[in-house]
Design a protein around this motif. Structure first.
Motif, PDB file in Angstrom:
ATOM      1  N   LEU A   1      -3.880  12.848  -4.936  1.00  0.00           N
ATOM      2  CA  LEU A   1      -5.340  12.971  -4.976  1.00  0.00           C
ATOM      3  C   LEU A   1      -5.755  14.164  -5.834  1.00  0.00           C
ATOM      4  CD1 LEU A   1      -6.181  12.110  -1.262  1.00  0.00           C
ATOM      5  CD2 LEU A   1      -6.374  10.623  -3.260  1.00  0.00           C
ATOM      6  N   SER A   2      -5.009  15.244  -5.771  1.00  0.00           N
ATOM      7  CA  SER A   2      -5.299  16.406  -6.625  1.00  0.00           C
ATOM      8  C   SER A   2      -5.104  16.050  -8.093  1.00  0.00           C
ATOM      9  CB  SER A   2      -4.399  17.584  -6.244  1.00  0.00           C
ATOM     10  OG  SER A   2      -4.705  18.048  -4.945  1.00  0.00           O
ATOM     11  N   GLU A   3      -4.074  15.256  -8.381  1.00  0.00           N
ATOM     12  CA  GLU A   3      -3.834  14.828  -9.761  1.00  0.00           C
ATOM     13  C   GLU A   3      -4.975  13.945 -10.262  1.00  0.00           C
ATOM     14  OE1 GLU A   3      -1.972  14.295 -13.457  1.00  0.00           O
ATOM     15  OE2 GLU A   3      -1.793  15.815 -11.883  1.00  0.00           O
ATOM     16  N   LEU A   4      -5.458  13.052  -9.408  1.00  0.00           N
ATOM     17  CA  LEU A   4      -6.612  12.228  -9.770  1.00  0.00           C
ATOM     18  C   LEU A   4      -7.816  13.107 -10.078  1.00  0.00           C
ATOM     19  CD1 LEU A   4      -8.075   9.423  -9.882  1.00  0.00           C
ATOM     20  CD2 LEU A   4      -8.544   9.727  -7.432  1.00  0.00           C
ATOM     21  N   GLU A   5      -8.068  14.073  -9.212  1.00  0.00           N
ATOM     22  CA  GLU A   5      -9.193  14.982  -9.396  1.00  0.00           C
ATOM     23  C   GLU A   5      -9.058  15.776 -10.690  1.00  0.00           C
ATOM     24  OE1 GLU A   5     -11.458  18.225  -6.539  1.00  0.00           O
ATOM     25  OE2 GLU A   5      -9.259  18.080  -6.472  1.00  0.00           O
ATOM     26  N   ARG A   6      -7.861  16.268 -10.967  1.00  0.00           N
ATOM     27  CA  ARG A   6      -7.640  17.088 -12.158  1.00  0.00           C
ATOM     28  C   ARG A   6      -7.751  16.256 -13.439  1.00  0.00           C
ATOM     29  NH1 ARG A   6      -4.096  18.005 -15.812  1.00  0.00           N
ATOM     30  NH2 ARG A   6      -2.655  16.435 -14.983  1.00  0.00           N
ATOM     31  N   THR A   7      -7.168  15.058 -13.410  1.00  0.00           N
ATOM     32  CA  THR A   7      -7.117  14.226 -14.609  1.00  0.00           C
ATOM     33  C   THR A   7      -8.487  13.699 -15.010  1.00  0.00           C
ATOM     34  OG1 THR A   7      -4.874  13.547 -14.038  1.00  0.00           O
ATOM     35  CG2 THR A   7      -6.047  12.183 -15.635  1.00  0.00           C
ATOM     36  N   VAL A   8      -9.244  13.234 -14.050  1.00  0.00           N
ATOM     37  CA  VAL A   8     -10.536  12.596 -14.347  1.00  0.00           C
ATOM     38  C   VAL A   8     -11.657  13.617 -14.478  1.00  0.00           C
ATOM     39  CG1 VAL A   8     -12.218  10.894 -13.559  1.00  0.00           C
ATOM     40  CG2 VAL A   8      -9.770  10.500 -13.190  1.00  0.00           C
TER      41      VAL A   8
ATOM     42  N   LEU B   1       0.861  -1.188   0.000  1.00  0.00           N
ATOM     43  CA  LEU B   1       0.000   0.000   0.000  1.00  0.00           C
ATOM     44  C   LEU B   1       0.895   1.235   0.000  1.00  0.00           C
ATOM     45  CD1 LEU B   1      -2.517  -1.248   2.734  1.00  0.00           C
ATOM     46  CD2 LEU B   1      -2.822  -1.351   0.252  1.00  0.00           C
ATOM     47  N   GLU B   2       1.213   1.712  -1.180  1.00  0.00           N
ATOM     48  CA  GLU B   2       2.131   2.833  -1.316  1.00  0.00           C
ATOM     49  C   GLU B   2       1.477   4.117  -0.800  1.00  0.00           C
ATOM     50  OE1 GLU B   2       4.742   5.368  -1.564  1.00  0.00           O
ATOM     51  OE2 GLU B   2       5.385   3.368  -2.250  1.00  0.00           O
ATOM     52  N   PRO B   3       2.006   4.736   0.270  1.00  0.00           N
ATOM     53  CA  PRO B   3       1.355   5.926   0.832  1.00  0.00           C
ATOM     54  C   PRO B   3       1.289   7.097  -0.137  1.00  0.00           C
ATOM     55  CG  PRO B   3       3.475   5.491   1.913  1.00  0.00           C
ATOM     56  CD  PRO B   3       3.161   4.299   1.083  1.00  0.00           C
ATOM     57  N   ALA B   4       2.200   7.167  -1.089  1.00  0.00           N
ATOM     58  CA  ALA B   4       2.186   8.289  -2.032  1.00  0.00           C
ATOM     59  C   ALA B   4       0.904   8.321  -2.865  1.00  0.00           C
ATOM     60  CB  ALA B   4       3.401   8.202  -2.959  1.00  0.00           C
ATOM     61  N   ARG B   5       0.212   7.185  -2.978  1.00  0.00           N
ATOM     62  CA  ARG B   5      -1.023   7.144  -3.771  1.00  0.00           C
ATOM     63  C   ARG B   5      -2.136   7.977  -3.146  1.00  0.00           C
ATOM     64  NH1 ARG B   5      -4.050   3.357  -4.510  1.00  0.00           N
ATOM     65  NH2 ARG B   5      -4.609   3.724  -6.684  1.00  0.00           N
ATOM     66  N   VAL B   6      -2.056   8.221  -1.829  1.00  0.00           N
ATOM     67  CA  VAL B   6      -3.102   9.009  -1.171  1.00  0.00           C
ATOM     68  C   VAL B   6      -2.544  10.315  -0.621  1.00  0.00           C
ATOM     69  CG1 VAL B   6      -4.647   7.078  -0.655  1.00  0.00           C
ATOM     70  CG2 VAL B   6      -2.794   7.616   0.939  1.00  0.00           C
ATOM     71  N   SER B   7      -1.419  10.746  -1.156  1.00  0.00           N
ATOM     72  CA  SER B   7      -0.889  12.058  -0.773  1.00  0.00           C
ATOM     73  C   SER B   7      -1.801  13.141  -1.338  1.00  0.00           C
ATOM     74  CB  SER B   7       0.524  12.240  -1.323  1.00  0.00           C
ATOM     75  OG  SER B   7       0.487  12.356  -2.742  1.00  0.00           O
ATOM     76  N   PRO B   8      -1.813  14.331  -0.750  1.00  0.00           N
ATOM     77  CA  PRO B   8      -2.615  15.415  -1.330  1.00  0.00           C
ATOM     78  C   PRO B   8      -2.281  15.674  -2.791  1.00  0.00           C
ATOM     79  CG  PRO B   8      -1.920  16.011   0.876  1.00  0.00           C
ATOM     80  CD  PRO B   8      -1.215  14.729   0.545  1.00  0.00           C
ATOM     81  N   ALA B   9      -1.007  15.575  -3.164  1.00  0.00           N
ATOM     82  CA  ALA B   9      -0.625  15.810  -4.559  1.00  0.00           C
ATOM     83  C   ALA B   9      -1.221  14.758  -5.484  1.00  0.00           C
ATOM     84  CB  ALA B   9       0.898  15.814  -4.684  1.00  0.00           C
TER      85      ALA B   9
ATOM     86  N   TRP C   1     -14.876   4.590 -12.570  1.00  0.00           N
ATOM     87  CA  TRP C   1     -14.044   5.190 -11.529  1.00  0.00           C
ATOM     88  C   TRP C   1     -14.512   4.769 -10.140  1.00  0.00           C
ATOM     89  CZ3 TRP C   1      -9.621   6.426 -13.158  1.00  0.00           C
ATOM     90  CH2 TRP C   1      -9.444   6.949 -14.450  1.00  0.00           C
ATOM     91  N   ARG C   2     -15.790   4.540  -9.968  1.00  0.00           N
ATOM     92  CA  ARG C   2     -16.310   4.018  -8.698  1.00  0.00           C
ATOM     93  C   ARG C   2     -15.649   2.672  -8.395  1.00  0.00           C
ATOM     94  NH1 ARG C   2     -20.902   3.929  -5.406  1.00  0.00           N
ATOM     95  NH2 ARG C   2     -21.714   5.744  -6.489  1.00  0.00           N
ATOM     96  N   GLU C   3     -15.529   1.843  -9.421  1.00  0.00           N
ATOM     97  CA  GLU C   3     -14.982   0.511  -9.238  1.00  0.00           C
ATOM     98  C   GLU C   3     -13.469   0.537  -9.027  1.00  0.00           C
ATOM     99  OE1 GLU C   3     -14.973  -3.642  -8.960  1.00  0.00           O
ATOM    100  OE2 GLU C   3     -16.685  -2.277  -9.022  1.00  0.00           O
ATOM    101  N   THR C   4     -12.765   1.368  -9.797  1.00  0.00           N
ATOM    102  CA  THR C   4     -11.299   1.323  -9.776  1.00  0.00           C
ATOM    103  C   THR C   4     -10.656   2.269  -8.771  1.00  0.00           C
ATOM    104  OG1 THR C   4     -11.185   2.941 -11.584  1.00  0.00           O
ATOM    105  CG2 THR C   4     -11.193   0.604 -12.184  1.00  0.00           C
ATOM    106  N   GLU C   5     -11.350   3.357  -8.418  1.00  0.00           N
ATOM    107  CA  GLU C   5     -10.751   4.365  -7.547  1.00  0.00           C
ATOM    108  C   GLU C   5     -11.646   4.743  -6.372  1.00  0.00           C
ATOM    109  OE1 GLU C   5      -7.838   5.235  -7.504  1.00  0.00           O
ATOM    110  OE2 GLU C   5      -6.943   5.294  -9.497  1.00  0.00           O
ATOM    111  N   GLY C   6     -12.552   3.843  -6.002  1.00  0.00           N
ATOM    112  CA  GLY C   6     -13.499   4.168  -4.938  1.00  0.00           C
ATOM    113  C   GLY C   6     -12.833   4.572  -3.636  1.00  0.00           C
ATOM    114  N   ILE C   7     -11.782   3.871  -3.244  1.00  0.00           N
ATOM    115  CA  ILE C   7     -11.121   4.172  -1.970  1.00  0.00           C
ATOM    116  C   ILE C   7     -10.449   5.541  -2.031  1.00  0.00           C
ATOM    117  CG2 ILE C   7      -9.267   3.478  -0.403  1.00  0.00           C
ATOM    118  CD1 ILE C   7      -9.950   0.564  -1.134  1.00  0.00           C
ATOM    119  N   ARG C   8      -9.804   5.835  -3.138  1.00  0.00           N
ATOM    120  CA  ARG C   8      -9.146   7.151  -3.248  1.00  0.00           C
ATOM    121  C   ARG C   8     -10.176   8.276  -3.385  1.00  0.00           C
ATOM    122  NH1 ARG C   8      -4.011   8.303  -6.583  1.00  0.00           N
ATOM    123  NH2 ARG C   8      -5.139   7.506  -8.409  1.00  0.00           N
TER     124      ARG C   8
END
Length: 410
Positions: free
Chosen positions: A352-359, A342-350, A369-376
């Protein structure tokens, strides 16, 4: 005496036979809201427990019938009635717990939210348990009152003899239903149990605090709860820290140390979460302001005088404590730390912001996205709610709409 025993067993047997109808303790609509891979094994387990209870009652009735003609059997028959009564109440508690959990799915919106949480809970365990070659338990999430979540782990023995919980039952409290980072704390307990992680965290803490016997004695008994906090952090980042503080930030308890409590002192638990964020994300971030606010509102000087030195020394050791917890090996992962999976960098603010911006807007509406990124998505909503109090209501409503979107679509 035989007639009286016969009357008693007839009463308890009649009550026991009502248990054959699952709708006696949860509505048909609620049962239908539980996914088949959770509901079916639950129903099978409950059916087995009920049939064993009824068989015990039938055997007791036969013994009483014998006692009508053989006074020497009366004491044995009376003891059998007492055993049957006790077993009835054990089964009653078991069915009541399961029924209450299932029955919290009282409306389409709640059913959708809890079903989403069922799936997120399972998803949070898959990557670790698959690498550890462990079966992934199914999960039944239910809503209840209170401040904190809890779990009845899969495989735990229930109140009725011989009954084993076929899935994990996780309580999510009302105030955190739409900010469910505590869900991952509870799945962390399940994963830690299956992988043997808790003793490893305890050993890592003991080594990190080896120079201070009092701190070692203080921190190591908290290993299981700290492991679960690490697991929640690795899934939802800073959102889990802010949500935890909202639970433990009670002025009457945050600086108290109840004897025997497996949870760290709320003040130290929050500080440790902030240390995780500094260690994994950055020395600067909203966690700095959160800790500063806590220390201002609840200064160490407000604690019991016997506790104050331990708090001061704990804070000095906090970077070592955080490092020890994050790097503790997991036996079922061949001694690798949980952060390897469980790489902590995946849930860093940076990140998560990139996920928000990209999608973009599709993040909140797309089944993919519900299925693949629900936890994030949970981590992102919790982060935004925590770091921008002025718009917290917007993010709370967005998270609620996302968690219940299946009901709204129907």
């Amino acid at each position: 005496m035989a007639a009286d025993l016969e009357r008693q067993v007839a009463h308890w047997l009649a009550a026991a036979r009502t248990f054959r109808d699952a709708e006696e303790f949860a509505s048909l609509e609620a049962w239908r809201a539980v996914e088949r891979d959770v509901g079916a094994p639950l129903r099978r387990q409950l059916n087995t427990v009920v049939e064993e209870l009824i068989a015990l009652g039938d055997a007791t009735a036969k013994l009483i019938a014998t006692a009508r003609y053989d006074a020497a059997a009366l004491s044995q028959a009376a003891a059998a009635v007492q055993r049957f009564r006790r077993r009835y109440f054990q089964v009653d508690v078991t069915l009541d717990f399961i029924g209450d959990a299932v029955n919290t799915r009282t409306s389409p919106v709640l059913r959708a939210a809890l079903t989403t949480l069922d799936r997120l809970a399972v998803a949070s365990m898959v990557s670790v348990l698959q690498k550890a070659n462990k079966p992934v338990p199914r999960v039944l999430v239910y809503q209840d009152k209170g401040t904190g979540a809890s779990i009845l782990r899969a495989g735990v023995r229930l109140w009725a003899p011989g009954a084993v919980m076929p899935c994990a039952a996780i309580k999510i409290v009302r105030h955190n239903l739409y900010r469910p980072t505590s869900l991952f704390h509870e799945t962390g307990h399940q994963v830690a149990h299956l992988t043997g992680w808790n003793p490893s965290v305890g050993a890592a803490l003991a080594q990190a605090l080896g120079h201070d016997e009092e701190l070692r004695a203080m921190w190591t008994p908290w290993a299981s709860e700290i492991a679960a906090d690490v697991y929640a952090f690795l899934h939802s980042g800073y959102a889990s820290v802010a949500a935890l503080y909202d639970v433990v930030g009670d002025a009457e308890t945050i600086l108290h140390w109840p004897i025997g409590d497996p949870h760290p002192i709320g003040w130290l638990r929050t500080a440790l979460g902030c240390a995780f964020a500094r260690r994994c994300f950055s020395e600067e971030g909203p966690w700095v302001a959160l800790q500063r606010s806590m220390e201002t509102r609840f200064p160490i000087s407000a604690a019991d005088t016997t506790l104050q030195p331990l708090l001061v020394r704990s804070m000095a050791a906090m970077p070592r404590i955080a490092e020890a917890c994050l790097s503790a090996g997991v036996p079922a992962l061949n001694g690798r730390p949980m952060t390897d999976v469980l790489e902590p960098a995946r849930v860093s603010p940076a990140a998560l912001s990139e996920l928000e911006r990209t999608v973009g807007a599709a993040l909140w509406t797309s089944p993919h996205w519900r299925e693949t990124e629900g936890i994030r998505i949970v981590a992102l909503a919790g982060l935004r709610e925590a770091e921008h109090p002025e718009t917290a209501s917007v993010w709370i409503n967005r998270a609620r709409a996302w968690l219940t979107s299946e009901a709204r679509a129907a």
